[in-house]
Design an enzyme around this catalytic site. Structure first.
Site, mmCIF file in Angstrom:
data_model
loop_
_atom_site.group_PDB
_atom_site.id
_atom_site.type_symbol
_atom_site.label_atom_id
_atom_site.label_comp_id
_atom_site.label_asym_id
_atom_site.label_seq_id
_atom_site.Cartn_x
_atom_site.Cartn_y
_atom_site.Cartn_z
ATOM 1 N N HIS A 1 -6.714 2.227 4.054
ATOM 2 C CA HIS A 1 -6.317 2.565 5.442
ATOM 3 C C HIS A 1 -6.848 3.653 6.067
ATOM 4 O O HIS A 1 -6.317 4.727 6.571
ATOM 5 C CB HIS A 1 -4.732 2.604 5.383
ATOM 6 C CG HIS A 1 -4.165 2.278 6.457
ATOM 7 N ND1 HIS A 1 -2.690 1.605 6.487
ATOM 8 C CD2 HIS A 1 -4.260 2.353 8.037
ATOM 9 C CE1 HIS A 1 -2.457 1.316 7.724
ATOM 10 N NE2 HIS A 1 -3.498 1.906 8.636
ATOM 11 N N GLU B 1 0.689 -1.183 -0.075
ATOM 12 C CA GLU B 1 0.056 -0.002 -0.121
ATOM 13 C C GLU B 1 0.894 1.356 0.100
ATOM 14 O O GLU B 1 0.425 2.488 -0.357
ATOM 15 C CB GLU B 1 -1.037 0.013 1.078
ATOM 16 C CG GLU B 1 -0.220 0.195 2.493
ATOM 17 C CD GLU B 1 -1.096 0.145 3.820
ATOM 18 O OE1 GLU B 1 -1.872 -0.634 3.908
ATOM 19 O OE2 GLU B 1 -1.103 1.200 4.598
#
Ligand code: NAD
Length: 331
Positions: free
Chosen positions: A295, A263
């Site tokens: 996130h 990510e």
């Protein structure tokens, strides 16, 4: 005290400025993440403030040590991106925010379950386009389903209580069973049993060498066929290629993730005008039964306020030469 804040977003600035009001902390907000390239920007600062996707590897730490940096104040709970032994060796202290709002993350995990199950994301778009048909929106009652919680620390315990409220049967796997969970009837079992019996599996343990790819080919093979997997912890807990295999075979019924192992190059940025180079991620988001959020589990007003306040507290202790309440030590 002057503190460099790496990877600053507008919301970091707002909450950190509010929390530091009346103190002698002067923030220097830096937009880029901390990497080997940006590490020299830290050199004039004794303390720097970092987040989950900053690179705090041995190489970066070495560069920090060549400057003035003596403290890394993480504005998050996780510290898997920090090479702790190297920081220790170089005399750089690391502090974190051990708990800010475990509710924020636990509630987000519950939200992913509800959305994947009842398909709110599809319903929202459909109704806005005047399509009131129900085909494809069929879900199941959470009541009576078995939910497996991997890691019953602060977040896992709250998540277990939320799912208890839905009338789910709760199983858990943790090296240290929590009394609060046992009190509400959570049954601790070996990992394989939790994998085999759970209709929904939610990951809440930290990313450590022992938990990296906890959900890989082997674990996926042991799942109850069609199980839902939720990960709001750290991306590296799931072997993404194995998950894609599990989704293709149907062994994984659906997947809800707030974190992704690669990510760092994607999340927290607007990439809507960019060609995504990560083919694994690109494949993942093509599945109709996969839901990805970037996130945002921690992202509530309450959590950001608490993160900023504890970060300021950590910096004040450091400036006063006191022992750091929230220091992360090498275990
Ligand atoms: P915690 O330290 O309170 O709890 C972690 C639990 O995992 C502990 O009970 C521990 O015993 C258990 N554990 C450790 N190793 C294990 C293993 N090998 N197998 C099973 N259990 C194991 O942490 P927390 O505050 O509940 O946070 C959990 C994780 O959530 C963090 O590590 C962090 O990575 C993640 N997190 C994500 C977000 C987000 O925005 N998505 C925000 C905060 C935290």
């Amino acid at each position: 005290m002057e503190v460099a804040v790496f990877g600053t977003k507008s919301y970091d600035r707002q909450f950190l400025e509010d929390a530091a009001e009346g103190t002698d902390i002067a923030w220097h907000f830096i937009e880029p993440r901390l990497t080997e390239t940006t590490a020299p920007l830290a050199s004039p600062y004794e303390a720097i403030c970092c987040f989950v996707n900053d690179t705090i590897s041995a190489g970066v730490l070495q560069k920090l040590a060549e400057g003035k940096t003596k403290l890394i104040a993480m504005r998050c709970a996780g510290y898997n991106n920090v090479d702790l032994p190297k920081a220790h060796e170089l005399g750089i202290q690391v502090a974190r925010v051990p708990a800010y709002s475990p509710h924020a993350v636990a509630e987000h995990a519950a939200g992913l379950i509800l959305t994947l199950n009842r398909k709110y994301h599809k319903a929202y778009n459909r109704v806005r386009e005047g399509d009131f048909s129900l085909g494809g929106l069929l879900g199941f009652d959470l009541h009576g389903k078995t939910v497996g919680v991997i890691g019953t620390g602060k977040i896992g315990q709250i998540f277990a209580r939320i799912m208890h409220g839905f009338g789910c049967k709760l199983l858990a796997y943790d090296l240290h069973p929590a009394e609060d969970c046992q009190k509400i009837g959570v049954e601790y079992l070996p990992l394989d049993e939790v994998l085999a019996q759970s209709d929904i599996l939610s990951l809440h343990c930290p990313l450590l060498p022992a938990t990296k790819h906890l959900i890989g080919d082997e674990a996926i093979g042991k799942l109850k066929p069609g199980a839902m997997i939720i990960n709001t912890s750290r991306g590296g807990l799931i072997d993404t290629m194995a998950a894609i295999g599990g989704l293709k075979s149907g062994q994984i019924g659906s997947l809800g993730i707030d974190v992704y192992e690669e990510e760092a190059d994607l999340f927290f940025e607007d990439k809507s005008e960019t060609v995504i180079q990560d083919d694994v991620f690109a494949r993942l988001v093509t599945f109709p039964n996969v839901l990805v959020t970037g996130h945002q589990g921690f992202f509530t007003h309450n959590a950001l306020e608490a993160i900023a306040q504890v970060t300021v507290q950590n910096l004040k202790e450091f400036a006063a030469g006191e022992d750091l309440t929230n220091e992360v030590k090498v275990s």
